[in-house]
Design a protein around this motif. Structure first.
Motif, PDB file in Angstrom:
ATOM      1  N   ILE A 204       0.988  -1.419  -0.520  1.00 33.89           N
ATOM      2  CA  ILE A 204       0.223   0.055  -0.427  1.00 33.89           C
ATOM      3  C   ILE A 204       1.159   0.945  -0.319  1.00 33.89           C
ATOM      4  N   SER A 205       0.679   1.925  -1.171  1.00 32.54           N
ATOM      5  CA  SER A 205       1.133   3.635  -0.940  1.00 32.54           C
ATOM      6  C   SER A 205       0.959   4.165  -0.796  1.00 32.54           C
ATOM      7  N   GLY A 206      -0.531   4.828  -0.040  1.00 34.64           N
ATOM      8  CA  GLY A 206      -0.281   6.042   0.379  1.00 34.64           C
ATOM      9  C   GLY A 206      -2.266   5.729   0.224  1.00 34.64           C
ATOM     10  N   PRO A 207      -2.803   7.196  -0.083  1.00 30.94           N
ATOM     11  CA  PRO A 207      -4.229   6.965   0.145  1.00 30.94           C
ATOM     12  C   PRO A 207      -4.515   6.937  -1.840  1.00 30.94           C
ATOM     13  N   SER A 208      -5.385   6.217  -1.540  1.00 32.40           N
ATOM     14  CA  SER A 208      -6.566   5.577  -3.384  1.00 32.40           C
ATOM     15  C   SER A 208      -5.968   6.802  -3.607  1.00 32.40           C
ATOM     16  N   ASN A 209      -5.187   6.928  -5.296  1.00 30.90           N
ATOM     17  CA  ASN A 209      -5.115   7.561  -6.092  1.00 30.90           C
ATOM     18  C   ASN A 209      -6.527   6.838  -7.717  1.00 30.90           C
ATOM     19  N   SER A 210      -6.726   7.784  -8.242  1.00 25.16           N
ATOM     20  CA  SER A 210      -7.295   7.622  -9.472  1.00 25.16           C
ATOM     21  C   SER A 210      -6.923   9.038 -10.730  1.00 25.16           C
ATOM     22  N   ALA A 211      -6.731   8.961 -12.099  1.00 21.81           N
ATOM     23  CA  ALA A 211      -6.487   9.531 -12.440  1.00 21.81           C
ATOM     24  C   ALA A 211      -7.619   9.386 -14.029  1.00 21.81           C
ATOM     25  N   ASP A 212      -8.580  10.166 -14.085  1.00 24.11           N
ATOM     26  CA  ASP A 212      -9.358   9.935 -15.632  1.00 24.11           C
ATOM     27  C   ASP A 212      -8.385  10.380 -16.638  1.00 24.11           C
ATOM     28  N   ILE A 213      -9.170   9.784 -17.658  1.00 24.05           N
ATOM     29  CA  ILE A 213      -8.471  10.271 -19.479  1.00 24.05           C
ATOM     30  C   ILE A 213      -8.080  11.895 -19.880  1.00 24.05           C
ATOM     31  N   GLU A 214      -7.768  12.594 -18.626  1.00 24.81           N
ATOM     32  CA  GLU A 214      -8.135  14.286 -18.113  1.00 24.81           C
ATOM     33  C   GLU A 214      -6.999  14.593 -17.118  1.00 24.81           C
ATOM     34  N   MET A 215      -6.380  13.372 -17.064  1.00 23.43           N
ATOM     35  CA  MET A 215      -4.830  13.137 -16.040  1.00 23.43           C
ATOM     36  C   MET A 215      -5.329  14.552 -14.637  1.00 23.43           C
ATOM     37  N   LYS A 216      -6.818  13.935 -14.422  1.00 25.38           N
ATOM     38  CA  LYS A 216      -7.261  14.976 -13.286  1.00 25.38           C
ATOM     39  C   LYS A 216      -6.784  14.256 -11.712  1.00 25.38           C
ATOM     40  N   LEU A 217      -6.004  14.318 -11.552  1.00 28.88           N
ATOM     41  CA  LEU A 217      -5.768  13.312  -9.974  1.00 28.88           C
ATOM     42  C   LEU A 217      -7.002  13.637  -9.781  1.00 28.88           C
ATOM     43  N   VAL A 218      -7.273  12.579  -8.433  1.00 28.00           N
ATOM     44  CA  VAL A 218      -8.814  12.080  -7.645  1.00 28.00           C
ATOM     45  C   VAL A 218      -8.133  11.618  -6.438  1.00 28.00           C
ATOM     46  N   VAL A 219      -8.555  11.703  -5.163  1.00 25.37           N
ATOM     47  CA  VAL A 219      -7.786  11.393  -4.006  1.00 25.37           C
ATOM     48  C   VAL A 219      -9.041  10.076  -3.307  1.00 25.37           C
ATOM     49  N   GLY A 220      -8.937   9.072  -2.830  1.00 26.19           N
ATOM     50  CA  GLY A 220     -10.119   8.455  -2.402  1.00 26.19           C
ATOM     51  C   GLY A 220     -10.933   7.893  -3.615  1.00 26.19           C
ATOM     52  N   VAL A 221     -10.838   7.619  -4.293  1.00 23.56           N
ATOM     53  CA  VAL A 221     -12.188   6.868  -5.036  1.00 23.56           C
ATOM     54  C   VAL A 221     -12.374   5.908  -4.756  1.00 23.56           C
ATOM     55  N   HIS A 222     -11.420   4.202  -4.536  1.00 30.59           N
ATOM     56  CA  HIS A 222     -11.507   3.195  -4.214  1.00 30.59           C
ATOM     57  C   HIS A 222     -10.619   3.142  -3.113  1.00 30.59           C
ATOM     58  N   GLY A 223     -10.430   4.256  -1.964  1.00 32.04           N
ATOM     59  CA  GLY A 223      -9.607   3.175  -0.366  1.00 32.04           C
ATOM     60  C   GLY A 223     -10.144   4.530   0.195  1.00 32.04           C
ATOM     61  N   PRO A 224      -8.549   4.494   1.225  1.00 29.98           N
ATOM     62  CA  PRO A 224      -9.074   5.991   2.003  1.00 29.98           C
ATOM     63  C   PRO A 224      -8.453   6.860   1.060  1.00 29.98           C
ATOM     64  N   LEU A 225      -8.838   8.328   2.067  1.00 33.30           N
ATOM     65  CA  LEU A 225      -8.581   9.731   1.450  1.00 33.30           C
ATOM     66  C   LEU A 225      -7.651  10.094   1.980  1.00 33.30           C
ATOM     67  N   ARG A 226      -7.415   9.036   3.265  1.00 34.64           N
ATOM     68  CA  ARG A 226      -5.726  10.320   3.609  1.00 34.64           C
ATOM     69  C   ARG A 226      -5.204   8.957   4.240  1.00 34.64           C
ATOM     70  N   ALA A 227      -3.264   9.225   4.160  1.00 33.16           N
ATOM     71  CA  ALA A 227      -2.470   8.146   4.685  1.00 33.16           C
ATOM     72  C   ALA A 227      -2.236   8.558   5.486  1.00 33.16           C
ATOM     73  N   THR A 228      -1.395   8.149   6.832  1.00 33.30           N
ATOM     74  CA  THR A 228      -0.726   8.658   7.587  1.00 33.30           C
ATOM     75  C   THR A 228       0.565   7.450   7.948  1.00 33.30           C
ATOM     76  N   TYR A 229       2.251   8.026   8.073  1.00 30.52           N
ATOM     77  CA  TYR A 229       1.993   6.781   8.623  1.00 30.52           C
ATOM     78  C   TYR A 229       3.328   7.143   9.280  1.00 30.52           C
ATOM     79  N   VAL A 230       3.093   7.035  10.954  1.00 31.18           N
ATOM     80  CA  VAL A 230       3.742   7.039  11.973  1.00 31.18           C
ATOM     81  C   VAL A 230       4.971   6.362  12.358  1.00 31.18           C
ATOM     82  N   LEU A 231       6.542   6.895  12.229  1.00 33.47           N
ATOM     83  CA  LEU A 231       7.186   5.861  12.183  1.00 33.47           C
ATOM     84  C   LEU A 231       8.314   6.284  12.912  1.00 33.47           C
ATOM     85  N   ILE A 232       8.027   5.174  14.463  1.00 29.65           N
ATOM     86  CA  ILE A 232       8.718   5.104  15.582  1.00 29.65           C
ATOM     87  C   ILE A 232      10.485   3.961  15.547  1.00 29.65           C
TER      88      ILE A 232
END
Length: 232
Positions: A204-232
């Motif tokens: 899994i590499s970050g939140p869901s990302n998708s782009a239509d034929i006009e190459m407009k990036l849309v986040v969260g279409v088929h998965g989380p809207l936001r992803a956070t990595y907590v490094l300890i």
């Protein structure tokens, strides 16, 4: 009269017939003994020797490009870090994996739902669907691509990673490697040693990302809207 069928034998018969057909179409005899290729942990010379601190910097840089927040924390303040993130996500229902590391780090979320084998698949999926935030521990993380690697297990199903609106992955620094070659090498070692491996491996590499034929990036279409990595 009771009729019993041996499903395993049927599967093996179908498998043999399938492979025999392929060999026939290729015009050669079946190959029954195939040697596993050696997996090499290849690191480009351009990187040079890498320390854990170097890997952290590579991870941070890549996560900027994949719209993923990286927060550095410590085991001592991990509870507060996660609680602050839940609040920043708008609160709501939280769902955790059944990973034993929640107990090892003394984390407590009294109202959180947990992915439990005893709950059954349908109920676990319903809980994940209703959750605003999911929190998991990464089994491994790939610095070069900003990827967390997680196995599907009875205490951690696939839907947990994809249905909640917000996704938090806790990454222990010792589990940070450069790229998928190192992760594959460790999985290969476990398989050769006869150790159990999950039914599926999620990269899994970050939140869901998708782009239509006009190459407009849309986040969260088929998965989380936001992803956070907590490094300890």
């Amino acid at each position: 009269m009771t009729v019993t069928t041996n499903k395993s034998a049927n599967r093996n018969t179908n498998k043999e017939a399938f492979l025999n057909t392929i060999a026939s179409k290729l015009g050669r005899e079946r190959r029954t003994e195939v040697q596993r290729p050696a997996i090499q942990e290849f690191i480009p010379d351009s990187y040079g020797p890498l320390t854990t601190d170097d890997l952290v910097e590579i991870l941070k840089e890549q996560c900027f490009f994949i719209h993923t927040q990286v927060i550095e924390s410590t085991p001592e303040i991990l509870q507060q870090t996660l609680s602050d993130l839940i609040e920043a996500n708008g609160g709501g229902t939280v769902m955790l994996s059944g990973d034993r590391r929640f107990n090892e780090y003394g984390l407590a979320f009294p109202d959180a739902a947990v992915w439990e084998e005893t709950a059954g698949r349908v109920e676990n999926i319903r809980r994940a669907e209703s959750a605003n935030t999911a929190i998991v521990f990464a089994d491994c993380a790939l610095a070069e691509s900003g990827t967390v690697v997680l196995e599907s297990r009875p205490d951690q199903g696939r839907s947990l990673h994809f249905l909640p609106a917000h996704y938090i992955a806790v990454i222990e620094r010792r589990r940070l490697v450069l790229r998928s070659t190192q992760a594959a090498a460790e999985l290969n070692r476990r398989i050769q040693a006869g150790e159990p491996v999950g039914s599926a491996i999620q990269f899994i590499s970050g939140p869901s990302n998708s782009a239509d034929i006009e190459m407009k990036l849309v986040v969260g279409v088929h998965g989380p809207l936001r992803a956070t990595y907590v490094l300890i």
